[in-house]
Enzyme design. Structure first.
Site, short mmCIF file in Angstrom:
data_model
loop_
_atom_site.label_atom_id
_atom_site.label_comp_id
_atom_site.label_asym_id
_atom_site.label_seq_id
_atom_site.Cartn_x
_atom_site.Cartn_y
_atom_site.Cartn_z
CB ILE A 218 0.46 12.09 -44.83
CG1 ILE A 218 0.02 12.93 -46.16
CG2 ILE A 218 0.59 13.30 -43.74
CD1 ILE A 218 -1.29 13.41 -45.98
N GLY A 219 3.78 11.69 -43.37
CA GLY A 219 4.34 11.60 -41.90
C GLY A 219 5.24 10.32 -41.82
CB CYS A 224 8.70 12.82 -41.50
SG CYS A 224 7.04 13.89 -41.50
CG ASP A 263 7.28 10.11 -50.47
OD1 ASP A 263 8.49 9.87 -50.31
OD2 ASP A 263 6.93 11.44 -50.51
CG MET A 304 11.49 17.40 -48.01
SD MET A 304 10.07 16.93 -49.41
CE MET A 304 10.09 18.44 -50.26
NE ARG A 318 27.04 9.09 -36.55
CZ ARG A 318 27.14 8.10 -37.06
NH1 ARG A 318 26.18 7.22 -36.93
NH2 ARG A 318 28.43 7.66 -37.41
#
Length: 389
Positions: A218-219, A224, A263, A304, A318
């Site tokens: 998460i994060g 993110c 992830d 996302m 970038r």
């Protein structure tokens, strides 16, 4: 494991990639002879590295290229590829926007009322991937899962990911219908991957609901901002270890082994290797693949949740373009920072650690080493090369 942080309140110490190192074994293995196979459903993948379901990373062409190399690229069903018949024009707009304009532009381009997801495009994109004879894996938020999964299954999808910032079986809401994850998993005709989780209890409940694999993190992603906006998250080494402990407990109790997929938060080969040592069966990476010539973002990458109408939890960054997808995955590396030949890095690390396969990688020794990135690297740091970048 917990330390006092004030009167009556304790907190445990958790660890990220930069704070640990892997210890070589007394046995070494030829890197070309290690087995990196990852199994998902009926499919075997030679590369246990997945490209994240982000619009700056994966489109149809990227998914095909990744599949032909032996890996998995996840297509985002909530994004640009399923909202626009010609997404190339939209991607160019995002890439050419100024930093100040980027978030507002992304929000407007993803607005559901003006530019809703087209069901025909869901089927079309999946069919385009399948026509190339590679597996098709897609992702969407829980609110869209019931409808999108039916379309995707009919189109021939090989696995379906239900992904949200925080995934729980017991979600409470009165304003909309809550997805019954257990029912969804048991009625699905393809493997269902659920994410994201960061704790033992979260992972165990998702496993008991019937998930075919679980996303951990998460994060930590490069684009993110959830940790800054919401203040939530667990560093990836601790999150992976805890969730994999739930996997192992579930396997002992049920006899069913469910893969854990770390992830986010991995930029270079060494971090990917550490995720496997922490217990992961596969990893999902975004920013490293956003640098590929084949990536649709044109050297840009965005999270996302950047498009959230009221509270964006991502930003456009970038990353540049450093080489082809094949170079990033398989080499030869043309840069000195560990961001290319990720598979070669994993195999070489496994060989040095004496791990002949991914499961043996789970048992290698991990040590706390907060100086591992900087020790002896004064010239690299000063000249901003190699590990000093």
């Amino acid at each position: 494991m917990a330390d006092w942080i004030g009167i009556g309140r304790r907190a445990r110490r958790c660890y990220g990639f930069d704070e640990v190192a892997l210890v070589p074994s007394t046995v070494t293995v030829n890197p070309s002879e290690v087995d990196t196979t990852f199994i998902l459903g009926k499919h075997k993948f030679s590369i246990p590295i997945m490209a994240a379901s982000m619009d700056g990373v994966v489109d149809v062409n990227f998914a095909i290229a990744m599949g032909k190399l032996g890996g998995i690229a996840v297509l985002n069903l909530d994004g640009i590829q399923t909202r626009y018949d010609h997404p190339e024009e939209i991607l160019k707009q995002i890439a050419s926007a100024t930093p100040d304009e980027a978030t507002k532009l992304v929000q407007s381009l993803y607005e559901n009322t003006k530019f809703p997801v087209k069901e025909k495009l869901i089927a079309k994109r999946i069919q385009q991937i399948k026509e190339a004879k590679v597996p098709a894996v897609v992702s969407c938020i829980p609110q869209n899962a019931a409808v999108f999964s039916k379309i995707a299954t009919e189109a021939g999808v090989d696995a379906f990911i239900v992904q949200s910032t925080v995934a729980t079986v017991r979600h409470v809401a009165t304003e909309y219908k809550v997805l019954d994850l257990e029912k969804f998993c048991h009625t699905a005709k393809v493997p269902v991957i659920i994410g994201n989780v960061v704790t033992y209890d979260m992972a165990l409940e998702i496993l008991e609901a019937g998930a075919s694999a679980v996303l951990v993190g998460i994060g930590p992603g490069a684009a993110c901002t959830s940790r800054g906006v919401l203040g939530i998250g667990v560093p990836q080494i601790t999150a992976t270890v805890d969730c994999c402990a739930a996997r192992d407990y579930y396997f002992k109790r049920k006899g069913k082994y469910v893969p854990m997929i770390t992830d986010g938060g991995m930029r270079i080969g060494g971090e990917i290797c550490k995720a496997f040592a922490a217990g992961s069966d596969a990893v999902m990476v975004g920013s490293a693949f956003a640098k590929a010539e084949e990536a649709p973002g044109g050297g840009f990458h965005w999270g996302m949740a950047t498009s959230h109408a009221n509270l964006p939890r991502g930003t456009r960054i970038r990353v540049g373009t450093s080489g082809t997808l094949k170079e990033i995955l398989m080499g030869p590396a043309r840069v000195d920072d560990g961001s290319q030949n990720l598979v070669g890095a994993l195999k070489t690390s496994m060989g040095s650690l004496g791990a002949r396969n991914i499961k043996e990688m789970h048992d290698v020794e991990i040590i706390l080493a907060p100086s591992i990135q900087t020790e002896g690297k004064v010239f690299q740091i000063g000249q901003r090369v190699g590990m000093g970048k």
